[in-house]
Each structure stands twice: as C-alpha cells, then as structure tokens.
Design an enzyme around this catalytic site. Sequence first.
Site, PDB file in Angstrom:
ATOM      1  CD  GLU A   1      -2.570   1.053   2.770  1.00 13.39           C
ATOM      2  OE1 GLU A   1      -3.465   1.887   2.982  1.00 13.39           O
ATOM      3  OE2 GLU A   1      -2.307   0.127   3.574  1.00 13.39           O
TER       4      GLU A   1
ATOM      5  CE  LYS B   1      -7.085   1.422   3.490  1.00 12.47           C
ATOM      6  NZ  LYS B   1      -5.971   2.025   4.262  1.00 12.47           N
TER       7      LYS B   1
ATOM      8  CB  CYS C   1      -4.756  -1.817   4.210  1.00 12.15           C
ATOM      9  SG  CYS C   1      -4.087  -2.041   5.889  1.00 12.15           S
TER      10      CYS C   1
ATOM     11  CE  LYS D   1      -2.540  -4.153  13.162  1.00 16.18           C
ATOM     12  NZ  LYS D   1      -2.245  -2.767  12.717  1.00 16.18           N
TER      13      LYS D   1
ATOM     14  N   GLY E   1      22.473  10.328  26.959  1.00 22.12           N
ATOM     15  CA  GLY E   1      22.971  10.593  28.302  1.00 22.12           C
ATOM     16  C   GLY E   1      22.919   9.316  29.112  1.00 22.12           C
TER      17      GLY E   1
ATOM     18  N   GLY F   1      23.723   5.325  34.104  1.00 18.51           N
ATOM     19  CA  GLY F   1      23.980   4.080  34.806  1.00 18.51           C
ATOM     20  C   GLY F   1      22.698   3.336  35.130  1.00 18.51           C
TER      21      GLY F   1
END
Length: 582
Positions: A44, A126, A162, A195, A331, A334
């Site tokens: 599509e 569509k 779709c 999905k 950044g 830790g």
Amino acid sequence: MPRLRLALNQIDSRVGDLAGNAEAIVRWTRHSAGRGAHLAVFPEMALTGYPVEDLALRPSFVEASRAALRSLAARLAEEGFGELPVLVGYLDRCPTAQPKYGQPAGAPQNAAAVLHRGAVALTFAKHHLPNYGVFDEFRYFVPGDSMPVVRLHGVDIALAICEDLWQEGGRVPAARSAGAGLLISVNASPYERDKDDTRLELVRRRAQEAGCTTAYLAMTGGQDELVFDGDSIVVGADGEVIARAAQFAEECLVLDLDLPAAVPDAPAGVVDDGLRVDRLVLSEEPLAPYEPEYTGGCSERLDDDEEVYAALVTGLRAYVVKNGFRSVLVGLSGGIDSALVAAIACDAVGAENVYGVSMPSRYSSEHSRDDAAELARRTGLNFRTIPIAPMFDAYMGSLGLTGLAEENLQSRLRGTLLMALSNQEGHLVLAPGNKSELAVGYSTLYGDSVGAYGPIKDVYKTSVFRLARWRNRAAEARGETPPVPENSISKPPSAELRPGQVDTDSLPDYPVLDAILERYVDRDEGAGTIVAAGFDPGLVARTLRLVDTAEYKRRQYPPGTKISPKGFGKDRRLPITNGWRE
C-alpha cells in the site's frame, strides 16, 4: 488447474521520496523477474510511503505521485519488465468526485495500480477508510467504489487495500461474487504487540469468506512513530497457511500457486456493497504446465520480547537513517532506561555511531558512574564523562534554589549539555523516558525530556526490565557479551537528584503502577472499573490525577516508536486544559 508464480515484495518506503521509492520498486521487480514471477506485488502506497498525512491535501504532491506512477510504468518497460504485471500502491485523486463540505480538498485517494507494457493498465482506490487509532483516512481520502479483477494467465485475481480486509463487507464478499480465484490485499499495517496473531486469524477468516486463496502483503520499516513489521501471509481458501514472510525485514516472498481457472461467464456489473466490477484482461490462456519451485513455508517467528525489541530497533533505525543522521547521542546515567536505549541504539545504527555521555552531579553514586562506563565497555560505544558540578554550582550561587527546583536544575543542565553537543557534533539526541514516567509526569521538561526521538516512550517500566534481560540472554546465546550491566537491572531505580533518592519515594512500585496505567491509558477504563479490579482506591485516585495533570508535558515530548494499541500521540488525544477528573 492453472499455476501462477506470485512475487510479494515486502519492502520499506520513505514518505515523500518518490524517486527513491520508485528506484526500490524497479530493483525488487528485477529481483522478482529473476525468480520467474508472473505477477510482482508491492505494498500500500509503496510509491509515496505511508502515511503521507497532510501531504495528501497538497495538489502538487498528488500530481507528483501520479506522474511518478506513469514514469515508473515506462521505466519498467524500458528495463525489460513490460510483460511482467506489477501491482503498486500510490496516491491518486478521484476524477469524478465533486467538491463538497466534509470531503478532503482535491478528492485524494489511497490507490493502487497495475502497470503493464509501459502503461498504467488499471487503477482502483481503497474502499474502506479507517478512522481510529493512528488512522485519519476520512480526513485525507475519498473511498473507491470498484471491485478490480485482473485476469492473468487464465486466473481471475481480485484486488484490495488493507482496511478492505479488516472491515466486514466490501471487497471480500465481492471477490467471491466476482468469481475470483485469488484475492490480493496490499497493506501498510502498523505494528502493535500481539497484532501478528490477530492479523493471521483475520486473513484466514477472510480467505474462507472470499472462497479463494488470499495473499496479504505488508510493508516493513518505520515512519516517524510507526513501525511496519512485514509478516506477509498467504492462506488457502480452506484457511490453511501456505506461506508467511519474515518479521521486520525486506523480503521477496515467491510462491507457485495452483488456482482455479476463470469462468467464461464471470459476473460483471455491481456486486456486493454496491461495488462495480472493473475487469482487466491481460491474458486468457493458462501457462503451459511447469514444475513448481516455490511451494511455501513460514519464516521463523520471533518470541514476544524479541518481537518488541526488533520493533524498537527498526523504529529508531528508520528515524535516524530516513532523516539523514549518522550518529546518536545518549545521556548515560547508569540506570536501566538509558542502558536499554543505548543497547537499542547500538543494534539500530552500530556502536561506532552511538555516543554516550556520563554527566555526574554531587548526588550521582559511584556505582552509577561505574555502570555507565561498564555499559560503554560492553557495547563498544563512544564514551566520555562531563561532570555538571561546576555548572550546577554557578547556577546555585546565583539563584539559591532548593527542593524540586534544585533537583530539576540538574536535569536541565544535562539536557542543555546534550543539546550543545548535538549542535556542535551533529548527533541526534535520544530521550530515555519510558511510558510509565511519561504517564505520571515523572520527568523534567527541558531536562531528561530533551531529544529528537524517544525509543522507549511506549514501553512501560516493567517491560524495560524484561527487554533488558531478554537482550542479555540473546547475547549470551550467541556467545556475545551481554550489553546491559547486571547492576543496572538489579538496583532500585533512581533519578539520583537528591541524597538516597529512589523512584518509590514518589511513585508506587512499578508492577502495580503499570497495571493501573495499562487499564487507564491503554484501555480507557475509569476509576470505578479499576478499583473494582482490586486496586486500592486512594492509589488509583492519586495515579489517575498524576496522569491527567501531566498532559502538557507529554505534548512536548519527542516522537518515539509505537508498540502498543494506544501510545501517547495520535492514539490518545486528550485536552491539556481539562476540568474532568475521575
């Protein structure tokens, strides 16, 4: 029974890059022809990329798409592929629609075309337009009203786009009424957790309803916050899976299919749902019998955590590459969030293109500094340390901030430092916030929220831990060094903006918090329903209040990969100024 060799090209397109997408279509058509295909199919809106959003409302872009389609047809013929029919999605406009209120200007259409012998042989649009979740297709397109059927080598092939499969009625029953022997649906269906199972059951059901073999071709790659996972499927008329393509990878899935011969008196005129049958005859006679080479099979499936991780890698890679960046900046505190973001970034663009910065303050623990350095050692990313103490002391000497203002100043100094390095060195800054933090506003505007992309913004904190553990196990299984230090996973989460601070000073334990958030954010459940599920009423009220009052922060957060049915962004659109409280 006639036999056809079908090539389903599961490719990645870039929105707006008509020339680049056309080049990819030519390249994959060449590949399809090399494998002896009788029909090559593309997803599509493969020519324009998907979703084009408000580009659909620009007449210049619509006309550029139409011109690119004609040029592509001519180019394919020039390259020797004129006899190979090619089905490709693109952006068109309806020539018959009259301007009216409530209809998108210019009547654009989400369309597909069959290219053959250097020309555009057939076009269609569509029929069902989705208008939920991230989809706004009523805003952009007008629906198609035809049932396209192409007769190729004696087989009638019905075509759909779709949502035509996702919705009841329309082209699926019309394919049966039109006597089709094969139904092909071209798709740009965004990824969401789980999905793939829903999609499989849908295609199986639609194949049985259409009464014919059904091929579901999907797009792969990423576009802004959306990820497309491929996973193209071919199912027989009995609902049995014939073939299934890989997830999160470009692929040409080739199949030899035995299909029923077209009937001489195939129905014409209007069929189900008011659709008009548009027939294109390319070749009446079946092919001479040949031995099949491609008989199907399913690519190996990813497990649940691997699938989500692959989606996050795909989304970040697409955003970086398609927007012309070569490197990213993270950044490194830790902590678990920045560690997972760094691991995803290394997998997406290569550790040599990932730059990590440790920015300790007076409250940063020694083990957090060590964990950041250990992550860099394990992954091989570029690493440096820039303490923020001198900058922090200068601000404090001028302003004398206390409490929350003092804490947020540290975060904002780090954000300013990252953006300065981005400007100086050209890196794309990644924001490390997760969905739990974004939901309750546990972040600092212009601090840890700075960046151009948030790779884990749709990942709850409990899933962050789970994905980090999965990534380490995957590395160990391959004989590699696990990227995330064990201490980053096992220590209590903390922003380290004051002495002894941990997240649970301000928030419930993450498993409880995430369970409430999943109900409120993802399922839209109200307070009463959540309490009835067994959660403490006071905790529910406090959590929901935090979510509601943080909307202004989320609006200012960068885009990030969507993996859930309801991510923060287009899926969930709530007013910032809002007097309603649960």
